[in-house]
Scaffold this motif. Structure first.
Motif, PDB file in Angstrom:
ATOM      1  N   ARG C  11       0.840  -1.254  -0.056  1.00 29.31           N
ATOM      2  CA  ARG C  11       0.143   0.031  -0.045  1.00 29.31           C
ATOM      3  C   ARG C  11       0.676   1.107  -0.031  1.00 29.31           C
ATOM      4  NH1 ARG C  11      -5.114   0.148  -1.196  1.00 29.31           N
ATOM      5  NH2 ARG C  11      -5.680   1.367   0.643  1.00 29.31           N
ATOM      6  N   LYS C  12       1.789   1.309   0.748  1.00 31.28           N
ATOM      7  CA  LYS C  12       2.737   2.338   1.003  1.00 31.28           C
ATOM      8  C   LYS C  12       3.646   2.635  -0.530  1.00 31.28           C
ATOM      9  CE  LYS C  12       6.459   4.178   3.578  1.00 31.28           C
ATOM     10  NZ  LYS C  12       7.939   3.311   4.026  1.00 31.28           N
ATOM     11  N   PHE C  13       3.726   1.385  -1.120  1.00 29.65           N
ATOM     12  CA  PHE C  13       4.599   1.627  -2.415  1.00 29.65           C
ATOM     13  C   PHE C  13       3.606   2.462  -3.462  1.00 29.65           C
ATOM     14  CE2 PHE C  13       6.188  -0.410  -6.440  1.00 29.65           C
ATOM     15  CZ  PHE C  13       7.555   0.204  -6.437  1.00 29.65           C
ATOM     16  N   THR C  14       2.273   1.918  -3.556  1.00 28.65           N
ATOM     17  CA  THR C  14       1.602   2.565  -4.265  1.00 28.65           C
ATOM     18  C   THR C  14       1.807   4.229  -4.064  1.00 28.65           C
ATOM     19  OG1 THR C  14      -0.094   0.702  -4.482  1.00 28.65           O
ATOM     20  CG2 THR C  14      -0.990   3.109  -4.985  1.00 28.65           C
ATOM     21  N   GLU C  15       1.667   4.483  -3.000  1.00 28.87           N
ATOM     22  CA  GLU C  15       1.470   5.983  -2.471  1.00 28.87           C
ATOM     23  C   GLU C  15       2.908   6.572  -3.187  1.00 28.87           C
ATOM     24  OE1 GLU C  15      -0.270   6.743   1.194  1.00 28.87           O
ATOM     25  OE2 GLU C  15      -2.033   5.666   0.577  1.00 28.87           O
ATOM     26  N   GLU C  16       4.014   5.889  -2.988  1.00 30.09           N
ATOM     27  CA  GLU C  16       5.304   6.216  -3.421  1.00 30.09           C
ATOM     28  C   GLU C  16       5.630   6.659  -4.822  1.00 30.09           C
ATOM     29  OE1 GLU C  16       7.761   4.173   0.177  1.00 30.09           O
ATOM     30  OE2 GLU C  16       8.015   3.490  -1.863  1.00 30.09           O
ATOM     31  N   LEU C  17       4.779   5.640  -5.728  1.00 33.29           N
ATOM     32  CA  LEU C  17       4.770   5.792  -7.078  1.00 33.29           C
ATOM     33  C   LEU C  17       4.036   7.047  -7.370  1.00 33.29           C
ATOM     34  CD1 LEU C  17       4.029   2.164  -8.202  1.00 33.29           C
ATOM     35  CD2 LEU C  17       6.131   3.297  -8.434  1.00 33.29           C
ATOM     36  N   CYS C  18       2.988   7.374  -6.608  1.00 39.29           N
ATOM     37  CA  CYS C  18       2.278   8.486  -6.947  1.00 39.29           C
ATOM     38  C   CYS C  18       2.714  10.132  -6.629  1.00 39.29           C
ATOM     39  CB  CYS C  18       0.785   8.397  -6.559  1.00 39.29           C
ATOM     40  SG  CYS C  18      -0.240   7.325  -7.314  1.00 39.29           S
ATOM     41  N   ALA C  19       3.645   9.898  -5.685  1.00 38.17           N
ATOM     42  CA  ALA C  19       4.302  10.867  -4.797  1.00 38.17           C
ATOM     43  C   ALA C  19       4.669  12.074  -6.033  1.00 38.17           C
ATOM     44  CB  ALA C  19       5.482  10.632  -4.116  1.00 38.17           C
ATOM     45  N   PRO C  20       5.208  11.792  -7.171  1.00 37.73           N
ATOM     46  CA  PRO C  20       5.751  12.885  -8.245  1.00 37.73           C
ATOM     47  C   PRO C  20       4.547  13.496  -8.715  1.00 37.73           C
ATOM     48  CG  PRO C  20       6.885  10.988  -8.511  1.00 37.73           C
ATOM     49  CD  PRO C  20       5.855  10.230  -7.445  1.00 37.73           C
ATOM     50  N   LEU C  21       3.311  13.113  -8.708  1.00 36.19           N
ATOM     51  CA  LEU C  21       2.276  13.769  -9.224  1.00 36.19           C
ATOM     52  C   LEU C  21       1.653  14.790  -8.663  1.00 36.19           C
ATOM     53  CD1 LEU C  21       2.472  10.959 -10.584  1.00 36.19           C
ATOM     54  CD2 LEU C  21      -0.049  10.981 -10.714  1.00 36.19           C
ATOM     55  N   SER C  22       1.316  15.704  -9.372  1.00 39.74           N
ATOM     56  CA  SER C  22       0.345  16.982  -8.936  1.00 39.74           C
ATOM     57  C   SER C  22      -0.988  16.481  -8.739  1.00 39.74           C
ATOM     58  CB  SER C  22       0.487  18.065  -9.964  1.00 39.74           C
ATOM     59  OG  SER C  22      -0.237  17.790 -11.134  1.00 39.74           O
ATOM     60  N   THR C  23      -1.697  17.126  -8.147  1.00 41.84           N
ATOM     61  CA  THR C  23      -3.066  17.004  -7.939  1.00 41.84           C
ATOM     62  C   THR C  23      -3.804  16.804  -9.302  1.00 41.84           C
ATOM     63  OG1 THR C  23      -3.298  18.208  -5.889  1.00 41.84           O
ATOM     64  CG2 THR C  23      -5.393  17.745  -7.267  1.00 41.84           C
ATOM     65  N   GLU C  24      -3.481  17.611 -10.315  1.00 39.88           N
ATOM     66  CA  GLU C  24      -4.055  17.656 -11.569  1.00 39.88           C
ATOM     67  C   GLU C  24      -3.829  16.496 -12.424  1.00 39.88           C
ATOM     68  OE1 GLU C  24      -2.589  20.264 -10.242  1.00 39.88           O
ATOM     69  OE2 GLU C  24      -3.380  22.335 -10.885  1.00 39.88           O
ATOM     70  N   ASP C  25      -2.635  15.952 -11.963  1.00 38.81           N
ATOM     71  CA  ASP C  25      -2.016  14.555 -12.685  1.00 38.81           C
ATOM     72  C   ASP C  25      -2.830  13.555 -12.398  1.00 38.81           C
ATOM     73  OD1 ASP C  25      -0.043  16.047 -13.942  1.00 38.81           O
ATOM     74  OD2 ASP C  25       1.515  15.411 -12.599  1.00 38.81           O
ATOM     75  N   HIS C  26      -3.509  13.465 -11.352  1.00 39.40           N
ATOM     76  CA  HIS C  26      -4.379  12.448 -11.193  1.00 39.40           C
ATOM     77  C   HIS C  26      -5.786  12.075 -11.927  1.00 39.40           C
ATOM     78  CE1 HIS C  26      -1.844  12.606  -7.427  1.00 39.40           C
ATOM     79  NE2 HIS C  26      -2.230  11.432  -7.128  1.00 39.40           N
ATOM     80  N   LEU C  27      -5.993  13.153 -12.629  1.00 38.98           N
ATOM     81  CA  LEU C  27      -7.233  13.020 -12.964  1.00 38.98           C
ATOM     82  C   LEU C  27      -7.342  12.915 -14.654  1.00 38.98           C
ATOM     83  CD1 LEU C  27      -7.921  15.105 -10.727  1.00 38.98           C
ATOM     84  CD2 LEU C  27      -9.996  15.691 -12.040  1.00 38.98           C
ATOM     85  N   SER C  28      -6.518  12.626 -15.564  1.00 44.46           N
ATOM     86  CA  SER C  28      -6.494  12.818 -16.950  1.00 44.46           C
ATOM     87  C   SER C  28      -6.842  11.251 -17.158  1.00 44.46           C
ATOM     88  CB  SER C  28      -5.126  13.068 -17.562  1.00 44.46           C
ATOM     89  OG  SER C  28      -5.257  13.204 -18.676  1.00 44.46           O
ATOM     90  N   GLN C  29      -7.692  10.924 -18.361  1.00 49.29           N
ATOM     91  CA  GLN C  29      -8.019   9.840 -18.919  1.00 49.29           C
ATOM     92  C   GLN C  29      -7.943   9.931 -20.512  1.00 49.29           C
ATOM     93  OE1 GLN C  29     -11.850   7.641 -18.489  1.00 49.29           O
ATOM     94  NE2 GLN C  29     -10.919   5.835 -18.607  1.00 49.29           N
ATOM     95  N   PRO C  30      -6.843   9.814 -21.372  1.00 50.98           N
ATOM     96  CA  PRO C  30      -6.758  10.254 -22.480  1.00 50.98           C
ATOM     97  C   PRO C  30      -7.520   9.050 -23.377  1.00 50.98           C
ATOM     98  CG  PRO C  30      -4.770  10.052 -21.811  1.00 50.98           C
ATOM     99  CD  PRO C  30      -5.451   9.872 -20.700  1.00 50.98           C
ATOM    100  N   ILE C  31      -7.293   8.058 -23.079  1.00 57.18           N
ATOM    101  CA  ILE C  31      -7.929   6.815 -23.984  1.00 57.18           C
ATOM    102  C   ILE C  31      -8.692   5.979 -22.903  1.00 57.18           C
ATOM    103  CG2 ILE C  31      -6.568   6.863 -25.983  1.00 57.18           C
ATOM    104  CD1 ILE C  31      -4.926   4.651 -24.795  1.00 57.18           C
ATOM    105  N   VAL C  32      -9.496   5.177 -23.654  1.00 52.31           N
ATOM    106  CA  VAL C  32     -10.306   4.447 -22.717  1.00 52.31           C
ATOM    107  C   VAL C  32      -9.421   3.290 -21.608  1.00 52.31           C
ATOM    108  CG1 VAL C  32     -10.717   2.566 -24.238  1.00 52.31           C
ATOM    109  CG2 VAL C  32     -12.553   2.905 -22.488  1.00 52.31           C
ATOM    110  N   ASP C  33      -8.463   2.869 -22.326  1.00 51.42           N
ATOM    111  CA  ASP C  33      -7.541   1.743 -21.672  1.00 51.42           C
ATOM    112  C   ASP C  33      -6.820   2.233 -20.529  1.00 51.42           C
ATOM    113  OD1 ASP C  33      -7.783  -0.242 -23.889  1.00 51.42           O
ATOM    114  OD2 ASP C  33      -7.332   1.206 -24.904  1.00 51.42           O
ATOM    115  N   VAL C  34      -6.628   3.733 -20.468  1.00 52.24           N
ATOM    116  CA  VAL C  34      -5.713   4.269 -19.541  1.00 52.24           C
ATOM    117  C   VAL C  34      -6.720   4.962 -18.475  1.00 52.24           C
ATOM    118  CG1 VAL C  34      -4.483   6.535 -19.012  1.00 52.24           C
ATOM    119  CG2 VAL C  34      -3.771   4.889 -20.819  1.00 52.24           C
TER     120      VAL C  34
END
Lengths: 382, 382, 382, 382
Positions: C11-34
């Motif tokens: 669980r901690k590792f997941t959050e470490e992976l997301c650490a470099p992201l801005s709030t905005e970075d969490h919202l984008s879905q450019p294609i259905v697979d992503v």
């Protein structure tokens, strides 16, 4: 000529137009806007059967109970119908059977009108004749499209002349500002969309006494008009890019020279002929590039007695909308025009495919701005 | 029978199959998967002209230089071709002309093979005969589809029997685990996808000695199998919902009773006949619902001598992939099978539309999982 | 490490992976697979809440009653859900609230497992951990795609290393024909699709001890492999033409030199690195062009102890289908794998984005043949 | 108020409108017509930077060289741009950075206009202010749409009042036939599409002094107006059927009672409020059903001083076309209006989302006939 003679002449002319076709030629529907010739033959007949025979002949038995389903076009009032894009899938009824259908209906119509027809039946007959004339034109432009998708340039008729060269000198016809009247006048036949005759105020304008020619249009092409967004509507530009449009429909560049498909075969572009098979988007962009504009339909109508028209439908800058006082007929016939009055542009004039005597100064034709398979042309105003 | 006699018999049979058709019937293409009968007639002929006459007859002149463009199916090696979905737009050449083409090619083929044909030519002739047999089957299923879109249930032939009832008692055939051999054996003709014959290890399994019947399938329908996602692949479920699938293809509920369109007309569902015209998705969902499964193609092949097969193509749970040691032929003939080996499932057996003698125990048919216009059925395993 | 410690670490590792992201970075879905990163954070948490907390903690109150709708992925059993392509439209809940959700669930899970957890709960926890690891990998590849559509090449982390160069000499590893066993063995965790362990007969084959490199793949590109239909599946060829494919995903030609987007920024292609971000179609075409082939998944598994694997998912020539004896779990967990077993190809190995310890020799990954946003590579066989 | 004060007030108001939003709320683009709030914030700023700062400030350095690409809307003249439907994919720049951009541009604009600005710069500033006001309205309607796709009815602001009840008695306002003048008059700001002021001839007509209310519209719904093709344009009818339209946008039937989403939350329909969020197709069909019609834009303008307007955009029966003498400005600013003059209908008035002082009697708004996310209403004529 009596109305019933005019009927017979019109019906015969449809069949003459179809004479050069093979059985197979009657069945193709390459795009949804193009109907198979067999369908035109049946649908025009269905119109007379449905709106006259069924209504005015007592105990009339349908020629074939399936035909109402098959040959209805868009009259929702008269029941279910084959979806428009599926007309080309139907191999039944046979072409021969459709000709029997025509014969059957013709005999009964002639018999009825040689008796003592109702006044309303006469009106519907006149409407039906005009309707069939519209389909004669559609048949020619549809069949041109069908030939166009055959891989090897087949010919409809060597003698079909698509164009007339205008050799009189160019001139601006000037019209003064003031209140004018437009719309149908008098007792002759007209469609409901030509009514009411009404006043409009026009600001002074000039209108060309000639069509734009191929050579003039080639100047636009050579000036990279198809690559410069500034001349185009936003959605016209999207249409150009999405469809890779680079020239009028049916134009092909062969060894560096422009040719076009015509009903008489593949021919080199004649620079002096009016340009044709262009969309409203292209007509508009061409006018923008020249620093001019298209006329409105009222400007066209007021000036039209002063120039030659009739060999090309002319895109106007008017949207297809109701005239003041417009009202729809009751029942299915009321579906004829009114329900198409959105997102289409008005064309005025007539074309080489229009039957003689069908069009008039107040006639309002209309198509979507992207369509090109009709014989469409450009007259400029300023 | 000599190979050339077999050729003549095969060619004649194609024309017999087309005999009930009107000229118009030859032209329809309601969906991209269905080719117009005219196209089948021409394409099979083009195969012999292209791969035999052009190659083995010195200075052979094409019957018509346009036909290579029109009647090529997917052989990219042999040049440009009409796009598959546009086959139905072509009104030219006429049906009559295609029959002349057949006659022309037949005469030259017979003449050549009655002389001193090359060994390679004989192989290609055999391939061409098998290819034409495949199109005989496609013709029947395509034409059934064409009739199916005509509004009023026309009939192909009153005598065409779509089904045979299996009246022997149900039994599980049991096969022990071990190493088996599958794939074509011996010197007879086979397609490249049946090679190499190779060993497979099979775990012990049971396979039904009967097809799933309409009444069994109706149990699934009545148990709301089409409304319960648990039995379906994720994309099968999406397919059901997007297309509103509720029954096999050609089934229609009329006044509360299920009917189906057949080549001999509209008929009530016979509960004892094998169910047909179902997709792989449906076959899989049915098996899941029963708590059973479809056999793999190897399981099918190993057991097939112990049950009756041949009146229905049977969906297997095997994806269509290359056998060990598979290799493509050189040139265009190499395009026959290999390039379709992705995203399709294998069917084994044969159907009522398969020409006699065409299929065999090792034959591998294949279609996309959503397709239903072939005569497809279900045999269960566990 | 105890299972609950492993949970906490994951669980901690997941959050470490997301650490470099801005709030905005969490919202984008450019294609259905992503999927948007926010969705991964919530969905993995929802898994533990739904399958453990709701089931094993008495009177458990959902953290937020809306989340079951929002963070369900495809488990039809557990109710309605946001359509997959609409995940990027959701601005609510906030990223912060999703982190609160994670915290809430983590505390209760840890508390529960430090007590006296049910055996079934332990199994579900292990499944959930593996599930979250899969989403860690998806997060990285999805976020790479999200960065890829930003116009100006932003960087995820300068330190993320996408590739390891294999500098050992090329060699064919030879495997003799015979009966082998594949599938999961032992008591460790595995997904249901790795079962049952079963026998297969393999014909003798050779498999490369190295990945195909960028320089080798460039040879294919320079030999115009993308323009020659002969190497492609029919539908692969259609895919190439329809999408204008000319190189692996994320490759850009800048001033005549090939570059690629990576999680550490835009870089010149390193010719010695394994090629990646290619579809199954491309992997197959490359192998065809070399006159070789891809291994089947069984061939891969039997040989894999003899070569290095794990930095790239490797396309095999096996369709994703059930192993003999495969059975789905009861209820929603049974939707994990089985329902995807059609129209997908198996990949073996692991990638630089796979969490340490997640994959194994018998692991079966699977994607549609056209997908390229995973770290996919090629190993050849013959 | 001085122009530069008006600028400051306008810019501040935009930020006040966005104050209730979370960072996440700035990023969503659920349909192509709806832009993310972040984009509105950046694009309006880009307008001032591009058309004023870059042009009138010597050696001006762009705030960020990427922003021209990201925040250009449709000005083809000013270079490449992010495709419209991809605005929601962009997580960069951050919302915070866009606010810095606003601050940067605001400071320089204020500084410049407190000096000795060029006359042309003043004109562009006025245009930019009006442009930003248009985006204030779009922001509100776009954000309402964004909230509408969130699963659980979030609220923008409890205080936002979407409607005002008209409680004066119904009356037909009668206008005599004659020549009138329409189009912008005087020296105040107007858009180019309001020019030239020109004469029109109007036939006598009556126009309602009230909007159509929800209860009146419910009569149409209860009379099955959505199920009867006779009231609809042909393409309006196709739109109803294809999209399953049964009520205005944002209406939901909950336990047999109609509710609607509003910016202040989910509310029961108030029967006395004007109906809103209807397409042109619906407005036309409603009028047909009543046996009445929509006014033309000229009829509206001539009568508008005699009724209250401004809380709803009113669909007219006029297509959006150029006035006599219309001419486009040079360069990019010339792309503002003219290129949209096809396939759109004119709306007159203003709405609750229109900033105070933005609209006027001669203002011409326009949208495609199928669009409903603006606050659109109906006023009848006969």
């Amino acid at each position: 000529m009596s109305l019933i003679k005019y009927y017979e002449k019109t019906r015969k002319f449809t069949e003459e137009l179809c004479a050069p076709l093979s059985t197979e030629d009657h069945l193709s529907q390459p795009i949804v806007d193009v109907s198979p010739p067999k369908w035109h033959l049946g649908h025009t007949t269905w119109f007379f059967e449905t709106f006259i025979l069924k209504k005015f002949i007592k105990n009339y038995q349908e020629f074939d109970p399936h035909f109402n389903f098959i040959f209805n076009s868009y009259y929702e009032t008269v029941g279910q119908r084959v979806l428009r894009h599926q007309r080309g899938f139907l191999t039944r009824p046979s072409v021969e059977r459709v000709y029997e259908y025509r014969k059957h209906v013709d005999e009964l119509i002639v018999q009825y009108f040689n008796g003592n027809p109702a006044a309303e039946a006469r009106q519907l007959l006149e409407l039906g004749i005009n309707h069939e004339q519209q389909h004669q034109e559609l048949f020619l432009t549809d069949f041109k499209y069908i030939l166009g998708v055959q891989p090897f340039h087949p010919v409809y008729s060597k003698d079909f002349k698509e164009s007339i060269i205008e050799d009189h000198p160019f001139q601006w016809i000037e019209i003064k500002d003031g209140t004018y009247e437009v719309g149908h006048k008098g007792k002759g036949f007209c469609f409901d969309n030509e009514l009411n005759r009404h006043k409009v105020y026009l600001h002074s304008y000039s209108i060309s006494n000639k069509f734009v020619t191929n050579s003039e249009y080639l100047e636009f092409m050579n000036a990279k008009g198809y690559e410069d967004f500034r001349y185009w509507h936003s959605e016209g530009w999207a249409w150009v890019k999405e469809n890779g449009i680079k020239a009028p429909l049916y134009w092909e560049e062969i060894d560096g020279e422009w040719h076009r498909l015509s009903l008489s075969g593949l021919e080199k572009i004649n620079p002096d002929e009016p340009v044709t098979h262009i969309s409203y988007y292209e007509a508009y962009a061409y006018a923008e590039w020249r620093g001019l504009r298209l006329p409105t339909e009222e400007e066209w109508e007021v000036a039209a007695e002063k120039f030659n028209w009739g060999q090309r439908w002319e895109w106007t800058n008017s949207a297809y909308l109701a005239y003041p006082g417009f009202s729809k007929a009751e029942g299915a016939v009321g579906e004829y025009n009114g329900k198409f009055m959105v997102n289409q542009m008005v064309l005025r004039g007539a074309s080489v495919a229009t039957p003689e005597g069908h069009s008039r100064l107040t006639y309002r034709n209309f198509f979507h701005p992207y369509l090109r398979w009709q014989f469409t042309g450009i007259r400029l105003a300023q």
